[in-house]
Scaffold this active site. Structure first.
Site, mmCIF file in Angstrom:
data_model
loop_
_atom_site.group_PDB
_atom_site.id
_atom_site.type_symbol
_atom_site.label_atom_id
_atom_site.label_comp_id
_atom_site.label_asym_id
_atom_site.label_seq_id
_atom_site.Cartn_x
_atom_site.Cartn_y
_atom_site.Cartn_z
ATOM 1 N N GLU A 179 -19.823 -15.219 -10.222
ATOM 2 C CA GLU A 179 -20.398 -16.591 -9.718
ATOM 3 C C GLU A 179 -19.569 -17.722 -10.311
ATOM 4 O OE1 GLU A 179 -24.487 -16.762 -9.772
ATOM 5 O OE2 GLU A 179 -24.816 -15.280 -7.978
ATOM 6 N N GLU A 290 -24.916 -8.884 -5.584
ATOM 7 C CA GLU A 290 -26.021 -9.568 -6.156
ATOM 8 C C GLU A 290 -26.957 -9.843 -4.895
ATOM 9 O OE1 GLU A 290 -26.576 -12.230 -9.221
ATOM 10 O OE2 GLU A 290 -24.958 -11.663 -10.299
#
Length: 361
Positions: A179, A290
């Site tokens: 991320e 995710e």
């Protein structure tokens, strides 16, 4: 944004099918696939103590291994693989943990040996195993890699060592970075990713999948217009894009943070439909590494719908891994996918039972 920013506090207090030998190309899957190739969950713990600024408190690392004093992450994976037919596990680990806080240094033998125990437990299930480097967020202690922080060479050093260690196993998957967010220059980030890809291939990992993350918390919604155009230029040394899979995330709660037990969207029209079109236009593929929600009726509804769409577009979506099992407390963590062991059997959470179910392609 993923729930990873809660890890400090927490540390203190699908559709599965048989795994193929290799991934199928876009053209091989077009018109034939009715289910994604890879389904699984994250086995968290080695990333605990890491903040959104890319700083990690190693004293809060919580190995999800019973022989290291933690939960039975190996048993969780065995259950998921055997009983739910999951075939991919993502194994987050802090960059600082692997090198014992020495940026640009060699892998710490003690810490790497502990993490390798989780990797080997994953491989023992027959699943694909994702090394997810969680510095996290394209940073080392608040400084962005290649853009005022550690030079690319130090990040490349980490990946060269990891790729050399695991190059001989075809079921290893290399997740470049968890991320990235607020990276000022996406083109420079693409150069950083390119350097890592070149290093991984040069270390002998010629065919394994490499997961390519974008900016904006690698958001599936933002990817086609913000990160994707720049990251399209990342290639293997031979000029191909074989095995280079875009890594996207998407949660289903009101602010896309993955911190609420209720879900409000299936993300189809806002994220995955536009991304599917963009991937087809550019002849590329992605994986949602995710996603998840609370063990609530709203999340069962919307996550199942999201997964159904991924299965219906399996020519461009290779799969997904839920967030998260591993060292989280199922009593206190909002998005727990941690199964409960009763005697010799395991009981899945309501969300896993409802949505992460077997579907043959």
């Amino acid at each position: 944004m993923a729930p990873r920013f809660l890890l400090v506090a927490l540390a203190l207090a699908g559709t599965a099918i048989a795994a193929p030998a290799t991934t199928l190309s876009l053209y091989e899957r077009a018109g034939n696939a009715t289910a994604v190739q890879f389904v699984g969950t994250n086995i968290a713990g080695f990333d605990f103590g890491c903040s959104i600024l890319g700083a990690c408190n190693l004293s809060q690392t919580t190995p999800p291994l019973s022989n290291l004093g933690g939960v039975d992450g190996a048993g969780q994976m065995q259950h998921f693989a055997k009983d739910d037919r999951m075939n991919m596990f993502r194994l987050p680990v802090g960059w600082q943990y692997l090198v014992n806080n020495k940026v640009g240094g060699t892998l710490d033998s003690g810490n790497t040996q502990k993490y390798d125990q989780l990797v080997q437990a994953c491989l023992k299930t027959g699943a694909y195993c994702v090394i997810d480097v969680s510095s996290p967020y394209a940073r080392w202690n608040g400084q962005i890699i290649g853009q005022g922080g550690p030079p690319n060479e130090q990040f490349v050093s980490l990946w060269t060592q990891l790729a050399t260690k695991y190059a001989s196993n075809a079921k290893m998957v290399f997740g470049v970075m968890n991320e990235p967010h607020d990276v000022p220059d996406i083109d420079k980030w693409a150069d950083t990713v390119q350097a890592v890809v070149t290093a991984i291939r040069g270390a002998g990992a010629k065919t394994q999948m490499i997961l390519i993350p974008g900016n904006d918390w690698t958001s599936a919604a933002a990817f086609p217009t913000k990160s994707g155009p720049s990251l399209l230029k990342v290639k293997n040394p031979d000029g191909s894009t074989d095995g280079l899979i875009f890594d996207v995330h998407k949660y289903l709660d009101s602010d896309n943070s993955g911190t609420h037990t209720d879900c409000v969207t299936d993300n189809i029209s806002s994220a995955f439909q536009p991304l599917a079109s963009w991937l087809r236009e550019n002849k590329r593929q992605a994986i949602n590494s995710e996603t998840g929600g609370g063990n609530t009726a709203s999340c069962q509804k919307y996550l199942c719908q999201q997964i159904q769409f991924l299965n219906q577009n399996a020519d461009v979506f290779l799969g997904y891994t839920g967030w998260s099992a591993g060292a989280f407390s199922p009593q206190t963590y909002e998005l727990s996918e941690v199964p409960t062991k009763n005697g010799n059997s395991w009981q899945d959470t309501a969300l896993v039972k409802a949505c992460i179910v077997a579907k043959k392609s």
